[in-house]
Design a protein around this motif. Structure first.
Motif, PDB file in Angstrom:
ATOM      1  N   SER A  89      60.199  12.250 108.500  1.00  0.00           N
ATOM      2  CA  SER A  89      61.450  12.131 109.212  1.00  0.00           C
ATOM      3  C   SER A  89      61.511  13.029 110.451  1.00  0.00           C
ATOM      4  O   SER A  89      62.312  12.820 111.464  1.00  0.00           O
ATOM      5  N   LEU A  90      60.735  14.347 110.645  1.00  0.00           N
ATOM      6  CA  LEU A  90      60.844  15.302 111.437  1.00  0.00           C
ATOM      7  C   LEU A  90      60.299  14.608 112.657  1.00  0.00           C
ATOM      8  O   LEU A  90      59.318  13.819 112.624  1.00  0.00           O
ATOM      9  N   THR A  91      60.861  14.947 114.032  1.00  0.00           N
ATOM     10  CA  THR A  91      60.343  14.329 115.373  1.00  0.00           C
ATOM     11  C   THR A  91      60.106  15.805 116.151  1.00  0.00           C
ATOM     12  O   THR A  91      60.491  16.939 115.832  1.00  0.00           O
ATOM     13  N   GLU A  92      59.391  15.594 117.137  1.00  0.00           N
ATOM     14  CA  GLU A  92      59.058  16.782 118.006  1.00  0.00           C
ATOM     15  C   GLU A  92      60.315  17.473 118.695  1.00  0.00           C
ATOM     16  O   GLU A  92      60.154  18.595 118.679  1.00  0.00           O
ATOM     17  N   ASP A  93      61.407  16.788 118.845  1.00  0.00           N
ATOM     18  CA  ASP A  93      62.827  17.162 119.165  1.00  0.00           C
ATOM     19  C   ASP A  93      63.393  18.057 118.228  1.00  0.00           C
ATOM     20  O   ASP A  93      64.044  19.295 118.468  1.00  0.00           O
ATOM     21  N   ASP A  94      62.831  18.126 116.798  1.00  0.00           N
ATOM     22  CA  ASP A  94      63.359  19.014 115.910  1.00  0.00           C
ATOM     23  C   ASP A  94      62.622  20.304 115.784  1.00  0.00           C
ATOM     24  O   ASP A  94      62.659  21.179 115.077  1.00  0.00           O
ATOM     25  N   LEU A  95      61.539  20.533 116.467  1.00  0.00           N
ATOM     26  CA  LEU A  95      60.635  21.704 116.270  1.00  0.00           C
ATOM     27  C   LEU A  95      61.128  22.939 116.893  1.00  0.00           C
ATOM     28  O   LEU A  95      61.782  22.508 118.180  1.00  0.00           O
ATOM     29  N   VAL A  96      60.940  24.124 116.626  1.00  0.00           N
ATOM     30  CA  VAL A  96      61.375  25.155 117.489  1.00  0.00           C
ATOM     31  C   VAL A  96      60.382  25.345 118.467  1.00  0.00           C
ATOM     32  O   VAL A  96      59.302  25.184 118.228  1.00  0.00           O
ATOM     33  N   SER A  97      60.909  26.111 119.644  1.00  0.00           N
ATOM     34  CA  SER A  97      59.888  26.305 120.575  1.00  0.00           C
ATOM     35  C   SER A  97      59.465  27.821 120.524  1.00  0.00           C
ATOM     36  O   SER A  97      58.632  28.176 121.324  1.00  0.00           O
ATOM     37  N   TRP A  99      57.746  29.472 118.122  1.00  0.00           N
ATOM     38  CA  TRP A  99      57.138  29.602 116.813  1.00  0.00           C
ATOM     39  C   TRP A  99      55.379  29.266 117.151  1.00  0.00           C
ATOM     40  O   TRP A  99      54.653  29.031 116.062  1.00  0.00           O
ATOM     41  N   GLY A 100      55.179  28.986 118.156  1.00  0.00           N
ATOM     42  CA  GLY A 100      53.745  28.356 118.481  1.00  0.00           C
ATOM     43  C   GLY A 100      53.760  27.156 118.257  1.00  0.00           C
ATOM     44  O   GLY A 100      54.413  26.220 117.885  1.00  0.00           O
ATOM     45  N   GLU A 101      52.246  26.703 118.217  1.00  0.00           N
ATOM     46  CA  GLU A 101      51.821  25.500 118.070  1.00  0.00           C
ATOM     47  C   GLU A 101      52.163  24.619 116.883  1.00  0.00           C
ATOM     48  O   GLU A 101      51.688  25.355 115.804  1.00  0.00           O
ATOM     49  N   THR A 102      53.053  23.660 116.734  1.00  0.00           N
ATOM     50  CA  THR A 102      53.294  22.933 115.446  1.00  0.00           C
ATOM     51  C   THR A 102      52.949  21.433 115.562  1.00  0.00           C
ATOM     52  O   THR A 102      53.306  21.026 116.609  1.00  0.00           O
ATOM     53  N   THR A 103      52.252  21.121 114.545  1.00  0.00           N
ATOM     54  CA  THR A 103      51.923  19.580 114.565  1.00  0.00           C
ATOM     55  C   THR A 103      52.580  18.914 113.381  1.00  0.00           C
ATOM     56  O   THR A 103      52.639  19.510 112.504  1.00  0.00           O
ATOM     57  N   ILE A 104      53.126  17.709 113.600  1.00  0.00           N
ATOM     58  CA  ILE A 104      53.793  17.104 112.269  1.00  0.00           C
ATOM     59  C   ILE A 104      52.676  16.078 111.835  1.00  0.00           C
ATOM     60  O   ILE A 104      52.047  15.322 112.472  1.00  0.00           O
ATOM     61  N   LEU A 105      52.315  16.033 110.453  1.00  0.00           N
ATOM     62  CA  LEU A 105      51.615  15.313 109.748  1.00  0.00           C
ATOM     63  C   LEU A 105      52.423  14.340 108.882  1.00  0.00           C
ATOM     64  O   LEU A 105      53.629  14.547 108.536  1.00  0.00           O
ATOM     65  N   ARG A 106      52.200  13.110 108.889  1.00  0.00           N
ATOM     66  CA  ARG A 106      53.015  12.217 108.463  1.00  0.00           C
ATOM     67  C   ARG A 106      52.663  11.871 106.890  1.00  0.00           C
ATOM     68  O   ARG A 106      53.347  11.130 106.182  1.00  0.00           O
ATOM     69  N   SER A 107      51.470  12.025 106.379  1.00  0.00           N
ATOM     70  CA  SER A 107      51.106  11.729 105.149  1.00  0.00           C
ATOM     71  C   SER A 107      50.152  12.771 104.274  1.00  0.00           C
ATOM     72  O   SER A 107      49.670  13.456 105.102  1.00  0.00           O
ATOM     73  N   LEU A 108      49.816  12.350 102.921  1.00  0.00           N
ATOM     74  CA  LEU A 108      48.520  13.079 102.232  1.00  0.00           C
ATOM     75  C   LEU A 108      47.409  12.794 102.858  1.00  0.00           C
ATOM     76  O   LEU A 108      46.609  13.793 102.998  1.00  0.00           O
ATOM     77  N   ASP A 109      47.179  11.673 103.422  1.00  0.00           N
ATOM     78  CA  ASP A 109      45.977  11.429 104.163  1.00  0.00           C
ATOM     79  C   ASP A 109      45.918  12.229 105.396  1.00  0.00           C
ATOM     80  O   ASP A 109      44.838  12.822 105.794  1.00  0.00           O
ATOM     81  N   ASP A 110      46.832  12.571 105.998  1.00  0.00           N
ATOM     82  CA  ASP A 110      46.745  13.422 107.235  1.00  0.00           C
ATOM     83  C   ASP A 110      46.444  14.935 106.823  1.00  0.00           C
ATOM     84  O   ASP A 110      45.644  15.491 107.478  1.00  0.00           O
TER      85      ASP A 110
END
Length: 190
Positions: A89-97, A99-110
């Protein structure tokens, strides 16, 4: 293959919920109530920051930690470390600016693909539900546990109650401290 390390403050009965005072849990803040602070018992936490090359979090833990850790000197090494958040459910807009590079993973496969990538150990903080899913999927390689001499009863647990085959662990490091805490480091035997 990168090593995925789950690190947790855990009660003797397996509860990991609300160790630092997070709201909404009856026994919130249990790691600092009625437990004498001994710096040597927490040495592993500093070591984790130095040894890890990336951090993995679930959405709830990301939202809690990203609100305070970026500005805390105790967690300075994590500020520059790449972070991965597992969330549907998290989107790029939900990430703080801040705290450095943050990538959203969508699954256990990721997460499995991240483990197959180049790089050093990945440290997993908090994230009880994610811990359970990753453990059940066989994706965790090591556990760093600081076991507190408390029985908390209800609360989120580190391990699921899924009916599954036995998973063997090998104790690779252990120490008991005068305040009753025990450090236990286990490798998952494959």
């Amino acid at each position: 293959m990168r090593t995925l390390i789950s690190t947790a403050f855990i009660s003797l009965d397996g509860v990991v919920e609300g160790p630092g005072g997070e709201p909404g849990y009856r026994n919130s803040g249990w790691t600092f109530k009625d437990i004498d602070f001994l710096p040597e018992a927490f040495d592993i936490k500093g070591r984790e920051q130095k040894e890890a090359s990336a951090m993995l979090l679930g959405r709830t833990s990301y939202e809690a930690f990203s609100a305070v850790w970026p500005d805390m000197e105790d967690f300075a090494d994590y500020k520059v470390m790449p972070k991965y958040v597992v969330s549907t459910s998290l989107t790029e807009d939900d990430l703080v600016s801040n705290w450095g590079e943050t990538t959203i993973l969508r699954s256990l496969d990721d997460v499995a693909a991240l483990k197959r990538s180049d790089g050093g150990p990945i440290i997993l903080h908090g994230s009880a539900s994610l811990n359970q899913s990753l453990s059940d999927a066989g994706l965790i390689d090591r556990y760093h546990l600081l076991v507190f001499p408390l029985l908390l009863g209800a609360g989120k647990r580190l391990f699921s109650v899924t009916d599954k085959d036995t998973q063997k662990l090998k104790l690779v490091e252990h120490e008991a401290y005068a305040n009753g805490l025990q450090k236990s480091v286990f490798d998952v035997v494959r």
